[in-house]
Design an enzyme around this catalytic site. Sequence first.
Site, mmCIF file in Angstrom:
data_model
loop_
_atom_site.group_PDB
_atom_site.id
_atom_site.type_symbol
_atom_site.label_atom_id
_atom_site.label_comp_id
_atom_site.label_asym_id
_atom_site.label_seq_id
_atom_site.Cartn_x
_atom_site.Cartn_y
_atom_site.Cartn_z
ATOM 1 N N ASN A 175 0.862 -1.189 0.000
ATOM 2 C CA ASN A 175 0.000 0.000 0.000
ATOM 3 C C ASN A 175 0.893 1.231 0.000
ATOM 4 O OD1 ASN A 175 -1.806 2.043 0.521
ATOM 5 N ND2 ASN A 175 -2.312 1.381 2.601
ATOM 6 N N TRP A 176 0.974 1.874 -1.137
ATOM 7 C CA TRP A 176 1.882 3.028 -1.256
ATOM 8 C C TRP A 176 1.296 4.314 -0.678
ATOM 9 C CZ3 TRP A 176 5.712 3.741 -5.875
ATOM 10 C CH2 TRP A 176 6.642 2.699 -5.837
ATOM 11 N N LYS A 177 0.027 4.314 -0.350
ATOM 12 C CA LYS A 177 -0.626 5.518 0.197
ATOM 13 C C LYS A 177 -0.355 6.708 -0.742
ATOM 14 C CE LYS A 177 -0.175 3.360 4.658
ATOM 15 N NZ LYS A 177 -0.132 3.457 6.099
ATOM 16 N N HIS B 261 -9.508 1.368 4.698
ATOM 17 C CA HIS B 261 -8.245 1.508 5.433
ATOM 18 C C HIS B 261 -8.467 2.428 6.634
ATOM 19 C CE1 HIS B 261 -4.177 2.690 6.457
ATOM 20 N NE2 HIS B 261 -3.791 1.578 5.849
ATOM 21 N N GLU C 257 -6.899 4.793 7.800
ATOM 22 C CA GLU C 257 -6.707 6.228 7.546
ATOM 23 C C GLU C 257 -7.969 6.834 6.934
ATOM 24 O OE1 GLU C 257 -3.054 5.678 5.385
ATOM 25 O OE2 GLU C 257 -2.099 5.087 7.268
ATOM 26 N N GLU D 217 -5.577 -4.932 10.424
ATOM 27 C CA GLU D 217 -4.524 -3.951 10.666
ATOM 28 C C GLU D 217 -4.817 -3.201 11.968
ATOM 29 O OE1 GLU D 217 -2.420 -2.688 6.825
ATOM 30 O OE2 GLU D 217 -4.232 -1.507 6.919
ATOM 31 N N GLY E 263 2.424 2.138 10.699
ATOM 32 C CA GLY E 263 3.425 3.198 10.572
ATOM 33 C C GLY E 263 4.136 3.542 11.866
ATOM 34 N N SER F 106 3.230 -2.310 10.305
ATOM 35 C CA SER F 106 4.671 -2.415 10.599
ATOM 36 C C SER F 106 5.255 -3.786 10.276
ATOM 37 C CB SER F 106 4.959 -2.031 12.055
ATOM 38 O OG SER F 106 4.633 -0.668 12.258
ATOM 39 N N GLY G 80 4.903 1.167 4.651
ATOM 40 C CA GLY G 80 6.246 1.752 4.509
ATOM 41 C C GLY G 80 7.247 0.841 3.813
#
Length: 251
Positions: free
Chosen positions: A9-11, A96, A98, A166, A172, A211, A233
């Site tokens: 997931n590159w966000k 997600h 976020e 998650e 992160g 993570s 990440g």
Amino acid sequence: MRKRLIAGNWKMNGRQADIAVILDIGQGLSTSMEGKVETVICPPATLLATCRDALEGFTLALGAQDCHAAEKGAYTGDLSAAMLCEAGASYIILGHSERRAVYHESDELVRRKSEAALAAGAIPIICIGETLSEREAGDTLLIVERQLAGSVPASPDPQNLVIAYEPVWAIGTGLTPTIKQIAEVHRAVRRQLVARFGDAGEHVRILYGGSMKPDNAAEILGVPDVDGGLIGGASLNADSFLAIAHATPGV
Ligand code: PGA
């Protein structure tokens, strides 16, 4: 038999110059993985079409990070699932944390978006997970089960459905739950999927995310009912994403 899935997931990271990283990943996937693990990178939507063309002949798949619930219409700034599929996405990350936190996406909205993804021919990766305060209050399973019940479409094709557990506090942060905690939640998710969909619930893949790194991937991916990972990440770097993919048991 569930085929393992390692998804990146590159966000909101990645511009044209970073397509080189995705190509490195595509090139670095060894033949030993074929048939054993699927890999997908979900870059920003702006990179999808170029990546699709550049990856022709590679096994690396592409995904998107969100979609609108409607097929089309007056939704300024949004993208439909069909548009994303046309640009090269075969998976769409939905719900997600976020998006749930920043855009207040509800389980019901995530379910409608998941239905839109399925209708367009994409596989939804539906994210669920508790916050730190929910875990500390002892509510982890309650939260996860409620999100799962509300976010998953009524009659999905289980082969075309992916759940990502998650824990919000692990995303992160460099923190990860213990192996025992991961196993407990994945077992509960599997139990609920089987209770709802019968044997078909055994075919739904459940990813762990938060993570995940090359140095903890093998241990996490070895947990029963962990069918892969959703990597943030560490997916931005070809070597670390490939190291995680190669840590998949049986590869
Ligand atoms: P992380 O992100 O691997 O950077 O913790 C995971 C995610 O948000 O999907």
